[in-house]
Design a protein around this motif. Structure first.
Motif, PDB file in Angstrom:
ATOM      1  N   ILE A   7      45.808  28.802  47.760  1.00 17.53           N
ATOM      2  CA  ILE A   7      44.968  27.842  47.038  1.00 17.53           C
ATOM      3  C   ILE A   7      43.510  28.280  47.066  1.00 17.53           C
ATOM      4  O   ILE A   7      42.813  28.211  46.052  1.00 17.53           O
ATOM      5  N   LEU A   8      43.046  28.774  48.209  1.00 16.83           N
ATOM      6  CA  LEU A   8      41.664  29.240  48.329  1.00 16.83           C
ATOM      7  C   LEU A   8      41.401  30.416  47.376  1.00 16.83           C
ATOM      8  O   LEU A   8      40.375  30.445  46.690  1.00 16.83           O
ATOM      9  N   ILE A   9      42.307  31.370  47.315  1.00 19.11           N
ATOM     10  CA  ILE A   9      42.152  32.515  46.410  1.00 19.11           C
ATOM     11  C   ILE A   9      42.179  32.051  44.964  1.00 19.11           C
ATOM     12  O   ILE A   9      41.372  32.488  44.141  1.00 19.11           O
ATOM     13  N   PHE A  10      43.093  31.155  44.619  1.00 11.66           N
ATOM     14  CA  PHE A  10      43.187  30.647  43.254  1.00 11.66           C
ATOM     15  C   PHE A  10      41.904  29.936  42.839  1.00 11.66           C
ATOM     16  O   PHE A  10      41.391  30.157  41.743  1.00 11.66           O
ATOM     17  N   VAL A  11      41.365  29.110  43.702  1.00 17.31           N
ATOM     18  CA  VAL A  11      40.125  28.384  43.392  1.00 17.31           C
ATOM     19  C   VAL A  11      38.966  29.358  43.221  1.00 17.31           C
ATOM     20  O   VAL A  11      38.151  29.227  42.306  1.00 17.31           O
ATOM     21  N   SER A  12      38.889  30.380  44.075  1.00 23.59           N
ATOM     22  CA  SER A  12      37.786  31.335  43.958  1.00 23.59           C
ATOM     23  C   SER A  12      37.888  32.144  42.675  1.00 23.59           C
ATOM     24  O   SER A  12      36.880  32.545  42.100  1.00 23.59           O
ATOM     25  N   LEU A  13      39.097  32.418  42.200  1.00 23.43           N
ATOM     26  CA  LEU A  13      39.253  33.158  40.945  1.00 23.43           C
ATOM     27  C   LEU A  13      38.930  32.301  39.730  1.00 23.43           C
ATOM     28  O   LEU A  13      38.441  32.806  38.723  1.00 23.43           O
ATOM     29  N   THR A  14      39.200  31.009  39.794  1.00 28.45           N
ATOM     30  CA  THR A  14      38.910  30.153  38.652  1.00 28.45           C
ATOM     31  C   THR A  14      37.434  29.766  38.581  1.00 28.45           C
ATOM     32  O   THR A  14      36.946  29.418  37.518  1.00 28.45           O
ATOM     33  N   CYS A  15      36.726  29.842  39.679  1.00 30.33           N
ATOM     34  CA  CYS A  15      35.297  29.529  39.709  1.00 30.33           C
ATOM     35  C   CYS A  15      34.524  30.836  39.753  1.00 30.33           C
ATOM     36  O   CYS A  15      34.013  31.236  40.783  1.00 30.33           O
ATOM     37  N   HIS A  16      34.425  31.515  38.642  1.00 34.80           N
ATOM     38  CA  HIS A  16      33.859  32.857  38.635  1.00 34.80           C
ATOM     39  C   HIS A  16      32.388  32.907  38.262  1.00 34.80           C
ATOM     40  O   HIS A  16      31.903  33.890  37.742  1.00 34.80           O
ATOM     41  N   GLY A  17      31.649  31.867  38.497  1.00 31.03           N
ATOM     42  CA  GLY A  17      30.194  31.904  38.345  1.00 31.03           C
ATOM     43  C   GLY A  17      29.723  32.088  36.924  1.00 31.03           C
ATOM     44  O   GLY A  17      30.074  31.346  36.033  1.00 31.03           O
ATOM     45  N   ASP A  18      28.901  33.120  36.699  1.00 33.15           N
ATOM     46  CA  ASP A  18      28.288  33.357  35.403  1.00 33.15           C
ATOM     47  C   ASP A  18      29.160  34.163  34.456  1.00 33.15           C
ATOM     48  O   ASP A  18      28.679  34.674  33.464  1.00 33.15           O
ATOM     49  N   ALA A  19      30.416  34.303  34.759  1.00 30.82           N
ATOM     50  CA  ALA A  19      31.291  35.113  33.921  1.00 30.82           C
ATOM     51  C   ALA A  19      31.556  34.402  32.597  1.00 30.82           C
ATOM     52  O   ALA A  19      31.657  33.189  32.536  1.00 30.82           O
ATOM     53  N   TYR A  20      31.683  35.184  31.565  1.00 35.62           N
ATOM     54  CA  TYR A  20      31.906  34.637  30.240  1.00 35.62           C
ATOM     55  C   TYR A  20      33.381  34.605  29.871  1.00 35.62           C
ATOM     56  O   TYR A  20      33.806  33.792  29.107  1.00 35.62           O
ATOM     57  N   GLY A  21      34.163  35.523  30.387  1.00 30.53           N
ATOM     58  CA  GLY A  21      35.585  35.571  30.096  1.00 30.53           C
ATOM     59  C   GLY A  21      35.900  36.620  29.047  1.00 30.53           C
ATOM     60  O   GLY A  21      35.035  37.073  28.297  1.00 30.53           O
ATOM     61  N   PRO A  22      37.163  37.036  28.980  1.00 37.98           N
ATOM     62  CA  PRO A  22      37.551  38.109  28.075  1.00 37.98           C
ATOM     63  C   PRO A  22      37.390  37.748  26.603  1.00 37.98           C
ATOM     64  O   PRO A  22      37.047  38.601  25.779  1.00 37.98           O
ATOM     65  N   ASP A  23      37.623  36.504  26.230  1.00 38.97           N
ATOM     66  CA  ASP A  23      37.492  36.123  24.821  1.00 38.97           C
ATOM     67  C   ASP A  23      36.059  36.241  24.345  1.00 38.97           C
ATOM     68  O   ASP A  23      35.792  36.753  23.257  1.00 38.97           O
ATOM     69  N   SER A  24      35.127  35.796  25.146  1.00 36.14           N
ATOM     70  CA  SER A  24      33.714  35.891  24.793  1.00 36.14           C
ATOM     71  C   SER A  24      33.269  37.349  24.707  1.00 36.14           C
ATOM     72  O   SER A  24      32.502  37.722  23.828  1.00 36.14           O
ATOM     73  N   CYS A  25      33.778  38.179  25.610  1.00 37.59           N
ATOM     74  CA  CYS A  25      33.424  39.595  25.615  1.00 37.59           C
ATOM     75  C   CYS A  25      33.902  40.271  24.339  1.00 37.59           C
ATOM     76  O   CYS A  25      33.174  41.027  23.698  1.00 37.59           O
ATOM     77  N   LYS A  26      35.132  40.000  23.941  1.00 33.31           N
ATOM     78  CA  LYS A  26      35.697  40.608  22.730  1.00 33.31           C
ATOM     79  C   LYS A  26      34.972  40.127  21.477  1.00 33.31           C
ATOM     80  O   LYS A  26      34.760  40.884  20.546  1.00 33.31           O
ATOM     81  N   GLN A  27      34.582  38.853  21.450  1.00 35.66           N
ATOM     82  CA  GLN A  27      33.863  38.319  20.292  1.00 35.66           C
ATOM     83  C   GLN A  27      32.502  38.988  20.129  1.00 35.66           C
ATOM     84  O   GLN A  27      32.013  39.142  19.026  1.00 35.66           O
ATOM     85  N   GLU A  28      31.904  39.407  21.237  1.00 42.18           N
ATOM     86  CA  GLU A  28      30.604  40.069  21.185  1.00 42.18           C
ATOM     87  C   GLU A  28      30.729  41.580  21.024  1.00 42.18           C
ATOM     88  O   GLU A  28      29.740  42.300  21.106  1.00 42.18           O
ATOM     89  N   GLY A  29      31.953  42.084  20.820  1.00 44.21           N
ATOM     90  CA  GLY A  29      32.151  43.506  20.585  1.00 44.21           C
ATOM     91  C   GLY A  29      32.282  44.345  21.833  1.00 44.21           C
ATOM     92  O   GLY A  29      32.087  45.554  21.802  1.00 44.21           O
ATOM     93  N   GLY A  30      32.643  43.739  22.951  1.00 45.78           N
ATOM     94  CA  GLY A  30      32.786  44.480  24.201  1.00 45.78           C
ATOM     95  C   GLY A  30      34.231  44.590  24.640  1.00 45.78           C
ATOM     96  O   GLY A  30      35.132  44.042  24.016  1.00 45.78           O
TER      97      GLY A  30
END
Length: 65
Positions: A7-30
């Motif tokens: 549960i601790l690992i799962f919570v830390s992965l879902t709360c990734h701070g300033d990350a935008y995520g893969p969809d946002s990256c692809k939309q911006e051409g990255g």
């Protein structure tokens, strides 16, 4: 006790701070890359901070004559 670590690992992965995520990256051409950007790319953002980076291709320089 093992489920608590899961549960601790799962919570830390879902709360990734300033990350935008893969969809946002692809939309911006990255592209999302693990570890480092390859030659000819630069770090634009994070897909999942701090491990998976959002890398964009360097634009070719134009010269005027």
């Amino acid at each position: 006790m093992g489920i608590l670590w899961f549960i601790l690992i799962f919570v830390s992965l879902t709360c990734h701070g300033d990350a935008y995520g893969p969809d946002s990256c692809k939309q911006e051409g990255g592209l999302c890359r693990l570890g480092n950007c390859v030659s000819g790319e630069y770090l634009a953002n994070y897909c999942f901070q701090p491990i998976i980076l959002c890398c964009k291709t360097l634009s070719p320089t134009t010269t005027k004559s």
